[in-house]
Design a protein around this motif. Structure first.
Motif, PDB file in Angstrom:
ATOM      1  N   GLU A  48       1.065  -0.648   0.184  1.00 59.25           N
ATOM      2  CA  GLU A  48      -0.501  -0.195   0.206  1.00 59.25           C
ATOM      3  C   GLU A  48       0.685   1.309  -0.039  1.00 59.25           C
ATOM      4  O   GLU A  48       0.674   2.576  -0.632  1.00 59.25           O
ATOM      5  N   ARG A  49       1.836   0.912   0.127  1.00 57.92           N
ATOM      6  CA  ARG A  49       3.047   2.230   0.947  1.00 57.92           C
ATOM      7  C   ARG A  49       3.519   2.554  -0.696  1.00 57.92           C
ATOM      8  O   ARG A  49       3.303   3.960  -1.204  1.00 57.92           O
ATOM      9  N   LYS A  50       3.736   1.691  -1.073  1.00 55.73           N
ATOM     10  CA  LYS A  50       4.497   1.672  -2.317  1.00 55.73           C
ATOM     11  C   LYS A  50       3.154   2.288  -3.957  1.00 55.73           C
ATOM     12  O   LYS A  50       3.415   2.624  -4.451  1.00 55.73           O
ATOM     13  N   THR A  51       2.441   1.734  -3.115  1.00 53.52           N
ATOM     14  CA  THR A  51       1.242   2.587  -4.114  1.00 53.52           C
ATOM     15  C   THR A  51       1.197   3.798  -3.819  1.00 53.52           C
ATOM     16  O   THR A  51       0.585   4.601  -5.250  1.00 53.52           O
ATOM     17  N   TYR A  52       1.202   4.065  -3.353  1.00 53.20           N
ATOM     18  CA  TYR A  52       1.253   5.284  -3.037  1.00 53.20           C
ATOM     19  C   TYR A  52       2.826   6.295  -3.517  1.00 53.20           C
ATOM     20  O   TYR A  52       2.641   7.217  -4.357  1.00 53.20           O
ATOM     21  N   LEU A  53       3.535   6.053  -3.922  1.00 48.53           N
ATOM     22  CA  LEU A  53       4.876   6.154  -4.495  1.00 48.53           C
ATOM     23  C   LEU A  53       4.589   5.931  -5.944  1.00 48.53           C
ATOM     24  O   LEU A  53       5.451   7.241  -6.536  1.00 48.53           O
ATOM     25  N   VAL A  54       4.193   5.126  -6.540  1.00 50.87           N
ATOM     26  CA  VAL A  54       4.051   4.680  -7.353  1.00 50.87           C
ATOM     27  C   VAL A  54       2.676   5.758  -8.276  1.00 50.87           C
ATOM     28  O   VAL A  54       3.227   7.014  -9.977  1.00 50.87           O
ATOM     29  N   SER A  55       1.473   6.363  -7.201  1.00 54.30           N
ATOM     30  CA  SER A  55       0.741   7.412  -7.733  1.00 54.30           C
ATOM     31  C   SER A  55       1.148   7.982  -7.588  1.00 54.30           C
ATOM     32  O   SER A  55       1.321   9.159  -8.707  1.00 54.30           O
ATOM     33  N   SER A  56       2.607   8.941  -6.892  1.00 57.60           N
ATOM     34  CA  SER A  56       2.572  10.024  -6.942  1.00 57.60           C
ATOM     35  C   SER A  56       3.724  10.362  -8.016  1.00 57.60           C
ATOM     36  O   SER A  56       3.973  11.170  -9.034  1.00 57.60           O
ATOM     37  N   ALA A  57       5.040   9.563  -8.750  1.00 55.35           N
ATOM     38  CA  ALA A  57       5.829   9.531  -9.641  1.00 55.35           C
ATOM     39  C   ALA A  57       4.906   9.566 -10.761  1.00 55.35           C
ATOM     40  O   ALA A  57       5.398  10.104 -11.347  1.00 55.35           O
ATOM     41  N   MET A  58       4.336   8.397 -11.353  1.00 54.30           N
ATOM     42  CA  MET A  58       3.516   8.600 -12.468  1.00 54.30           C
ATOM     43  C   MET A  58       2.368   9.520 -12.556  1.00 54.30           C
ATOM     44  O   MET A  58       2.018   9.794 -13.779  1.00 54.30           O
TER      45      MET A  58
END
Length: 228
Positions: A48-58
């Motif tokens: 779930e934390r990685k989804t935040y990272l991916v979403s912000s970057a993308m």
């Protein structure tokens, strides 16, 4: 290669985009395989934390991809004066035919980027993140398109030389040409105008019927008239 600020920005930006999408897609692949919203494990929390990272970057990167697509159009228009015979962006694209292939990658890239940003917005409106796997799949589709786009841009801009004599809109749309645009340009004005207005009328009528009756037949008719 022409060392124009727009060209350098496009090349650097496209490869930066590929790097970010590659990183996000690799995380997305792992997230898609192991995602379980009903789990309370440490692994799920990490995902779930990685989804935040991916979403912000993308969000940032795909927004930049849309900007780069617009910058590409502006740049090829801005450098047309460097080529003999070019009067607009069309002449610049004709100076190296690879340029037309970039259009074919930019269009789906803009379309899919916009879809991903919209899906991401909708996904975070729910506490269950129902679109996570869909977004991850879309990332893996975006990666090869962005890679091809970056490669084509390098080939295109590195292949541009100011001594090339190119053709522009006048040659493309002249009646003596042999391409499709020339064929349409050679059509008689009055019959072509009647055909256009007739097809436009059918399209508007079928669209109105779809809005009034929501019938499947009218939907098919609207699709056919839109293609026509």
């Amino acid at each position: 290669m022409i060392f124009h600020p727009g060209v350098l920005t496009l090349v650097a930006g496209s490869f930066l985009g590929v790097a970010v999408i590659l990183f996000s897609a690799s995380l997305g692949f792992k997230i898609r395989l192991r995602w379980d919203i009903n789990s309370s494990s440490m692994e799920q929390l990490s995902l779930e934390r990685k989804t935040y990272l991916v979403s912000s970057a993308m969000n940032i990167m795909l927004g930049m991809e849309i900007f780069l697509a617009l910058l590409f159009i502006y740049t090829i228009e801005d450098i047309h004066h460097m080529f003999v015979g070019a009067m607009c962006a069309t002449g610049t694209l004709n100076a190296n035919p690879v340029g037309w292939n970039i259009i074919y990658t930019k269009v789906p890239l803009i379309f899919l980027s916009s879809i991903w940003i919209a899906l991401n917005y909708l996904d975070y409106r729910s506490e269950y993140f129902p679109l996570v796997k869909t977004k991850c799949t879309l990332l893996m589709i975006l990666l090869p398109i962005a890679s091809i786009d970056a490669n084509l841009q390098v080939k295109y801009f590195s292949g541009l030389t100011p001594d090339v004599i190119t053709s522009c809109c006048g040659a493309l749309f002249s009646q003596s040409g042999e391409n499709l645009a020339s064929t349409f340009s050679a059509l008689p004005f009055t019959p072509a105008k009647i055909a256009f207005l007739t097809s436009a009328g059918f399209f508007l009528l079928s669209s109105l019927l779809v809005w009034m009756f929501n019938n499947r037949i009218f939907k098919y008719l609207t699709s056919l008239t839109a293609v026509g």
